[in-house]
Design an enzyme around this catalytic site. Structure first.
Site, PDB file in Angstrom:
ATOM      1  N   TYR A  31       3.633   6.182   2.888  1.00 51.71           N
ATOM      2  CA  TYR A  31       2.649   7.258   3.035  1.00 51.71           C
ATOM      3  C   TYR A  31       3.388   8.585   2.983  1.00 51.71           C
ATOM      4  O   TYR A  31       4.328   8.807   3.746  1.00 51.71           O
ATOM      5  CB  TYR A  31       1.875   7.089   4.341  1.00 51.71           C
ATOM      6  CG  TYR A  31       1.003   5.858   4.291  1.00 51.71           C
ATOM      7  CD1 TYR A  31      -0.310   5.933   3.857  1.00 51.71           C
ATOM      8  CD2 TYR A  31       1.521   4.607   4.608  1.00 51.71           C
ATOM      9  CE1 TYR A  31      -1.090   4.791   3.751  1.00 51.71           C
ATOM     10  CE2 TYR A  31       0.744   3.466   4.508  1.00 51.71           C
ATOM     11  CZ  TYR A  31      -0.556   3.569   4.086  1.00 51.71           C
ATOM     12  OH  TYR A  31      -1.336   2.437   3.976  1.00 51.71           O
TER      13      TYR A  31
ATOM     14  N   GLU B  32     -12.454   6.536  -4.301  1.00 53.17           N
ATOM     15  CA  GLU B  32     -12.729   6.043  -2.948  1.00 53.17           C
ATOM     16  C   GLU B  32     -14.173   6.367  -2.578  1.00 53.17           C
ATOM     17  O   GLU B  32     -14.800   7.228  -3.192  1.00 53.17           O
ATOM     18  CB  GLU B  32     -11.806   6.747  -1.932  1.00 53.17           C
ATOM     19  CG  GLU B  32     -10.378   6.298  -1.959  1.00 53.17           C
ATOM     20  CD  GLU B  32     -10.150   4.985  -1.237  1.00 53.17           C
ATOM     21  OE1 GLU B  32     -10.886   4.658  -0.284  1.00 53.17           O
ATOM     22  OE2 GLU B  32      -9.215   4.286  -1.632  1.00 53.17           O
TER      23      GLU B  32
ATOM     24  N   CYS C 247      -7.908   2.615 -12.265  1.00 52.98           N
ATOM     25  CA  CYS C 247      -8.216   3.754 -11.387  1.00 52.98           C
ATOM     26  C   CYS C 247      -9.684   3.715 -10.974  1.00 52.98           C
ATOM     27  O   CYS C 247     -10.542   3.252 -11.723  1.00 52.98           O
ATOM     28  CB  CYS C 247      -7.985   5.072 -12.116  1.00 52.98           C
ATOM     29  SG  CYS C 247      -6.290   5.468 -12.479  1.00 52.98           S
TER      30      CYS C 247
ATOM     31  N   ARG D 163      -4.402   6.937  -3.485  1.00 55.43           N
ATOM     32  CA  ARG D 163      -3.947   5.705  -2.842  1.00 55.43           C
ATOM     33  C   ARG D 163      -3.562   4.689  -3.913  1.00 55.43           C
ATOM     34  O   ARG D 163      -4.177   4.637  -4.973  1.00 55.43           O
ATOM     35  CB  ARG D 163      -5.056   5.117  -1.968  1.00 55.43           C
ATOM     36  CG  ARG D 163      -5.410   5.955  -0.764  1.00 55.43           C
ATOM     37  CD  ARG D 163      -6.663   5.368  -0.080  1.00 55.43           C
ATOM     38  NE  ARG D 163      -6.945   5.990   1.185  1.00 55.43           N
ATOM     39  CZ  ARG D 163      -7.719   7.068   1.345  1.00 55.43           C
ATOM     40  NH1 ARG D 163      -8.263   7.647   0.284  1.00 55.43           N
ATOM     41  NH2 ARG D 163      -7.955   7.555   2.550  1.00 55.43           N
TER      42      ARG D 163
ATOM     43  N   ARG E 167       1.899   4.493 -16.415  1.00 56.18           N
ATOM     44  CA  ARG E 167       2.089   3.823 -17.715  1.00 56.18           C
ATOM     45  C   ARG E 167       3.197   4.462 -18.543  1.00 56.18           C
ATOM     46  O   ARG E 167       3.784   3.821 -19.407  1.00 56.18           O
ATOM     47  CB  ARG E 167       0.783   3.849 -18.506  1.00 56.18           C
ATOM     48  CG  ARG E 167      -0.252   2.915 -17.973  1.00 56.18           C
ATOM     49  CD  ARG E 167      -1.453   2.824 -18.910  1.00 56.18           C
ATOM     50  NE  ARG E 167      -2.506   2.107 -18.241  1.00 56.18           N
ATOM     51  CZ  ARG E 167      -3.613   2.668 -17.743  1.00 56.18           C
ATOM     52  NH1 ARG E 167      -3.796   3.973 -17.876  1.00 56.18           N
ATOM     53  NH2 ARG E 167      -4.519   1.940 -17.137  1.00 56.18           N
TER      54      ARG E 167
ATOM     55  N   ARG F 281       0.817  -1.207   0.000  1.00 63.22           N
ATOM     56  CA  ARG F 281       0.000   0.000   0.000  1.00 63.22           C
ATOM     57  C   ARG F 281       0.850   1.256   0.000  1.00 63.22           C
ATOM     58  O   ARG F 281       1.982   1.263   0.439  1.00 63.22           O
ATOM     59  CB  ARG F 281      -0.867   0.044   1.264  1.00 63.22           C
ATOM     60  CG  ARG F 281      -2.006  -0.931   1.330  1.00 63.22           C
ATOM     61  CD  ARG F 281      -3.178  -0.537   0.451  1.00 63.22           C
ATOM     62  NE  ARG F 281      -3.507   0.884   0.528  1.00 63.22           N
ATOM     63  CZ  ARG F 281      -4.374   1.433   1.361  1.00 63.22           C
ATOM     64  NH1 ARG F 281      -5.007   0.692   2.240  1.00 63.22           N
ATOM     65  NH2 ARG F 281      -4.606   2.736   1.340  1.00 63.22           N
TER      66      ARG F 281
END
Length: 120
Positions: free
Chosen positions: A107, A77, A74, A89, A62, A6
């Site tokens: 992060y 959220e 894509c 994210r 890409r 993540r």
């Protein structure tokens, strides 16, 4: 073994150049921190908060050297009240032998607030 790695970052405003540059920076940092090459990535999921809509973050990944064949998707959220705004994210699905507890999740910017327990 496939592991999920993540990462998240934020942008100062919703303009394409920031969406693209911060996404590239995040993906590069995740890959470098975990010694991952594009050949080992099964796929990448990128999500943004609904206030990020000026550009597709996947486009910038890409265009990275050697990353053009990595499947990337894509999406937005959930629009939860109080959520961190202008957030991007990533979830990399990677073929890697690293134990789960040794994976480095990344992060950046204001996104460090999301998982302070994982920030190193």
């Amino acid at each position: 073994m496939i592991r999920g790695i993540r990462g998240a970052t934020t942008i100062e405003s919703d303009i394409p150049e920031l969406v693209w540059s911060e996404t590239v920076k995040l993906v590069q940092r995740v890959a470098e921190a975990n010694n991952v090459s594009p050949e080992n990535i099964a796929s990448i999921t990128i999500s943004t908060t609904p206030d990020v809509k000026s550009a597709f973050p996947a486009k910038s990944v890409r265009l990275m050297e050697g990353w053009q064949y990595v499947p990337i998707m894509c999406m937005h959220e959930m629009d939860v009240p109080g959520a961190l705004p202008l957030c991007i994210r990533v979830l990399l699905h990677v073929n890697i032998d690293t134990p789960q507890h040794e994976i480095h999740h990344i992060y950046l910017n204001e996104a460090v607030k999301l998982r302070p327990d994982l920030v190193r």
